[in-house]
Design an enzyme around this catalytic site. Structure first.
Site, PDB file in Angstrom:
ATOM      1  N   ARG A 215      50.534  46.512  47.260  1.00 25.44           N
ATOM      2  CA  ARG A 215      50.803  46.271  45.832  1.00 25.44           C
ATOM      3  C   ARG A 215      51.548  47.471  45.266  1.00 25.44           C
ATOM      4  O   ARG A 215      51.039  48.598  45.298  1.00 25.44           O
ATOM      5  CB  ARG A 215      49.500  46.098  45.045  1.00 25.44           C
ATOM      6  CG  ARG A 215      48.622  44.950  45.518  1.00 25.44           C
ATOM      7  CD  ARG A 215      49.078  43.634  44.930  1.00 25.44           C
ATOM      8  NE  ARG A 215      48.454  42.508  45.606  1.00 25.44           N
ATOM      9  CZ  ARG A 215      47.411  41.812  45.126  1.00 25.44           C
ATOM     10  NH1 ARG A 215      46.889  42.129  43.964  1.00 25.44           N
ATOM     11  NH2 ARG A 215      46.925  40.794  45.800  1.00 25.44           N
ATOM     12  N   GLU A 217      51.857  48.651  42.434  1.00 25.10           N
ATOM     13  CA  GLU A 217      51.405  48.868  41.056  1.00 25.10           C
ATOM     14  C   GLU A 217      51.388  50.360  40.786  1.00 25.10           C
ATOM     15  O   GLU A 217      50.730  51.104  41.508  1.00 25.10           O
ATOM     16  CB  GLU A 217      49.976  48.315  40.893  1.00 25.10           C
ATOM     17  CG  GLU A 217      49.857  46.829  41.153  1.00 25.10           C
ATOM     18  CD  GLU A 217      48.428  46.389  41.497  1.00 25.10           C
ATOM     19  OE1 GLU A 217      47.619  47.239  41.931  1.00 25.10           O
ATOM     20  OE2 GLU A 217      48.153  45.193  41.347  1.00 25.10           O
ATOM     21  N   ARG A 412      36.678  48.014  47.367  1.00 26.99           N
ATOM     22  CA  ARG A 412      35.899  47.966  46.124  1.00 26.99           C
ATOM     23  C   ARG A 412      34.424  47.679  46.416  1.00 26.99           C
ATOM     24  O   ARG A 412      33.544  48.134  45.701  1.00 26.99           O
ATOM     25  CB  ARG A 412      36.468  46.903  45.172  1.00 26.99           C
ATOM     26  CG  ARG A 412      37.776  47.357  44.548  1.00 26.99           C
ATOM     27  CD  ARG A 412      38.191  46.442  43.421  1.00 26.99           C
ATOM     28  NE  ARG A 412      39.511  46.827  42.936  1.00 26.99           N
ATOM     29  CZ  ARG A 412      40.192  46.154  42.035  1.00 26.99           C
ATOM     30  NH1 ARG A 412      39.689  45.056  41.505  1.00 26.99           N
ATOM     31  NH2 ARG A 412      41.378  46.577  41.635  1.00 26.99           N
TER      32      ARG A 412
HETATM   33  P1  AMO Z   1      43.990  39.333  43.587  1.00 29.47           P
HETATM   34  O1  AMO Z   1      45.355  39.817  43.296  1.00 29.47           O
HETATM   35  O2  AMO Z   1      43.048  39.229  42.428  1.00 29.47           O
HETATM   36  O3  AMO Z   1      44.042  37.863  44.229  1.00 29.47           O
HETATM   37  O4  AMO Z   1      43.337  40.252  44.709  1.00 29.47           O
HETATM   38  C1  AMO Z   1      42.101  39.906  45.305  1.00 29.47           C
HETATM   39  C2  AMO Z   1      41.169  41.105  45.335  1.00 29.47           C
HETATM   40  O5  AMO Z   1      41.802  42.192  45.976  1.00 29.47           O
HETATM   41  C3  AMO Z   1      41.387  43.418  45.384  1.00 29.47           C
HETATM   42  N1  AMO Z   1      42.558  44.142  44.835  1.00 29.47           N
HETATM   43  C4  AMO Z   1      42.764  45.458  44.926  1.00 29.47           C
HETATM   44  N2  AMO Z   1      42.025  46.431  45.491  1.00 29.47           N
HETATM   45  C5  AMO Z   1      42.500  47.693  45.428  1.00 29.47           C
HETATM   46  N3  AMO Z   1      43.675  48.039  44.844  1.00 29.47           N
HETATM   47  C6  AMO Z   1      44.444  47.095  44.271  1.00 29.47           C
HETATM   48  N4  AMO Z   1      45.622  47.443  43.725  1.00 29.47           N
HETATM   49  C7  AMO Z   1      43.998  45.727  44.287  1.00 29.47           C
HETATM   50  N5  AMO Z   1      44.504  44.574  43.843  1.00 29.47           N
HETATM   51  C8  AMO Z   1      43.614  43.612  44.182  1.00 29.47           C
HETATM   52  C9  AMO Z   1      40.425  43.089  44.294  1.00 29.47           C
HETATM   53  C10 AMO Z   1      40.793  41.652  43.978  1.00 29.47           C
HETATM   54  O6  AMO Z   1      39.707  40.936  43.419  1.00 29.47           O
HETATM   55  N6  AMO Z   1      45.779  35.560  46.413  1.00 29.47           N
HETATM   56  C11 AMO Z   1      44.737  35.967  45.520  1.00 29.47           C
HETATM   57  C12 AMO Z   1      43.351  35.725  46.104  1.00 29.47           C
HETATM   58  C13 AMO Z   1      43.013  34.253  46.296  1.00 29.47           C
HETATM   59  O7  AMO Z   1      43.086  33.501  45.317  1.00 29.47           O
HETATM   60  O8  AMO Z   1      42.657  33.887  47.419  1.00 29.47           O
HETATM   61  C14 AMO Z   1      44.884  37.445  45.218  1.00 29.47           C
HETATM   62  O9  AMO Z   1      45.587  38.168  45.888  1.00 29.47           O
HETATM   63  O10 AMO Z   1      39.117  43.185  44.824  1.00 29.47           O
END
Ligand code: AMO
Length: 438
Positions: A215, A217, A412
């Site tokens: 990601r 971000e 997490r």
């Molecule tokens: P989403 O984007 O909410 O959903 O991601 C799913 C889970 O991944 C973890 N997460 C992260 N952990 C650490 N750093 C980050 N930048 C980060 N972003 C996300 C979180 C989050 O809840 N495709 C959908 C999932 C699905 O519907 O199956 C998805 O990617 O714990």
């Protein structure tokens, strides 16, 4: 002589054994030198006296040198027993030794029980800080989470898959993707295995993946990282999103139960007591907004519940239901991706959910749209061009069952189990906006 692991020395009292490991600390008491030696199973106090062969050479030994020690395992006198150490009632009287490799003087001390280092220092010297037992304990628990997750899903008929991380287009859209040079073309690092796990449902019904998620971000928060390991799953022939939540709930209970059962030593270092609720409460997103308003006087600006809202809802769940975990269901259509099924009873809502644990979202998922026409229509409503998703849409031309799944952030889970301040502590070599090394 064959090597004996430190954890097995208790059964070898009175015998001569060989142990191998890293020098954790050395303390000089006049002519006697005490060396704490660490291997993968524990730490043992080793006593060096002028009787030890090559005594003068041995006195050169410093922290983090790797050595073989051969000597007699002895019970310590009652008053010298260290209750804090599993091997605290014994020690080795060293007779012979072999230096395997020397270490330079360390830039930081990693022998303390509590390192107390600034996060950046902890990560700058990661090659060394992971040798500290308390830091190492994080990754023993982490390994148990991965093992337990895979074991449970396999037992439920899920097939483990691995999907590509180099893609020709970003998976979920938005701006959160990394571009990489791919020969003469541009490629993207996968933001999730979403489309591939859905495609795999077409063959296996039930699949899971443990794999890296990228990601882009630019966040500097305690819960975001640019590369994490996702615990994804997808299952076919469901009735609705409740089936998916049931499976996720059981998976989480299995993980927490295994960690509690198999990682007692590691948990103790963090004073962590893992509680496993009997049932995770499920409330609608709109109910959560009401609770925030009525119980906490918080009006949510914008569409989504912010981090403070998540924290307060978890506080409420703990007080009202005695649970550290809670599902929020029926997320608004506007803030869920195009592949999430709109709620048939209320198209402003969806069959999408989040799972929160101790104040933080650890998973999001839901039921997916499984029919071609409905998916195209939903894309258009979201101002997306179906042509940009032609290879994904292909899946739905050939008969897909009603299905759904989730993405779960592995780091997490660990962060919340241990109460770590930053998610970065739960990653061996984290990658963030500034950090690509070590
Ligand atoms: P989403 O984007 O909410 O959903 O991601 C799913 C889970 O991944 C973890 N997460 C992260 N952990 C650490 N750093 C980050 N930048 C980060 N972003 C996300 C979180 C989050 O809840 N495709 C959908 C999932 C699905 O519907 O199956 C998805 O990617 O714990």
């Amino acid at each position: 002589m064959e090597r004996t692991l430190i954890a097995d020395c208790a059964e070898r009292i009175g015998e001569t054994v060989k142990i191998s490991g890293w020098v954790k600390t050395r303390r000089d008491h006049g002519k006697i030198v005490f060396i704490d030696l660490r291997d993968r199973t524990g730490v043992l106090q080793c006593v060096v006296t002028p009787d030890t062969e090559n005594y003068e050479e041995l006195k050169r030994i410093r922290p983090q040198w790797t050595v073989d020690f051969q000597g007699i395992i002895k019970k310590r006198p009652e008053k010298l027993i260290n209750q804090d150490l599993k091997t605290g009632s014994m020690e080795m009287e060293v007779k012979e030794f072999k230096i395997l490799s020397e270490a330079q003087e360390l830039p930081i001390d990693i022998s303390a029980d509590e390192l107390g280092l600034h996060l950046e220092t902890l990560l700058d010297f990661r090659n060394l800080t992971i040798r500290n037992e308390k830091v190492g304990a994080i990754f023993k628990i982490y390994a148990e989470v991965l093992r337990s997750y895979a074991e449970y899903l396999r037992s439920q008929g899920f097939v483990e898959i691995k999907t590509p991380k180099l893609l020709s287009a970003s998976t979920e859209g938005g701006a959160e993707f990394f571009k990489v040079k791919y020969f003469e073309r541009e490629a993207f690092l996968a933001q999730s295995p979403q489309f591939y796990k859905q495609a795999a449902v077409g063959s296996f019904e039930r699949v899971f993946e443990i794999g890296p998620v990228f990601r882009a971000e630019p966040h500097f928060t305690s819960r975001h990282i640019n590369e994490f390991i996702g615990l994804d799953a997808e299952m076919g022939f469901i009735h609705d999103s409740n089936d998916v939540m049931d499976m996720l709930e059981e998976s989480m209970k299995h993980i927490l139960t295994d960690v509690k059962k198999n990682c007692q030593d590691s948990l103790k270092l963090y004073n962590s007591d893992v509680e496993i609720p009997e049932k995770f409460p499920r409330i609608r997103f709109s109910e959560a907004l009401d609770i925030l308003r009525k119980e906490f006087g918080k009006e949510i600006e914008g569409n989504d519940i912010n981090p403070e809202g998540e924290r307060l809802i978890c506080q409420w769940a703990k007080k009202k239901h005695g649970s550290d975990l809670i599902f929020l269901t029926n997320y608004p259509w506007t803030i869920r991706p195009m592949y999430i099924m709109p709620d048939p009873e209320n198209p402003r809502e969806t069959m999408g959910f989040d799972l929160l644990y101790k104040g933080v979202e650890i998973s999001s998922g839901g039921q997916r749209i499984h029919q071609y026409e409905q998916l195209v229509e939903n894309m258009k409503k979201k101002n997306l061009n179906p042509e940009d998703f032609s290879s994904y849409l292909e899946i739905f031309r050939y008969g897909m069952p009603p299905h759904g799944g989730w993405g779960l952030g592995s780091e997490r889970i660990i962060q919340k189990i241990l109460g770590l301040k930053s998610i970065k502590e739960a990653i061996l070599f984290p990658r963030d906006v500034r950090r690509l090394t070590p």
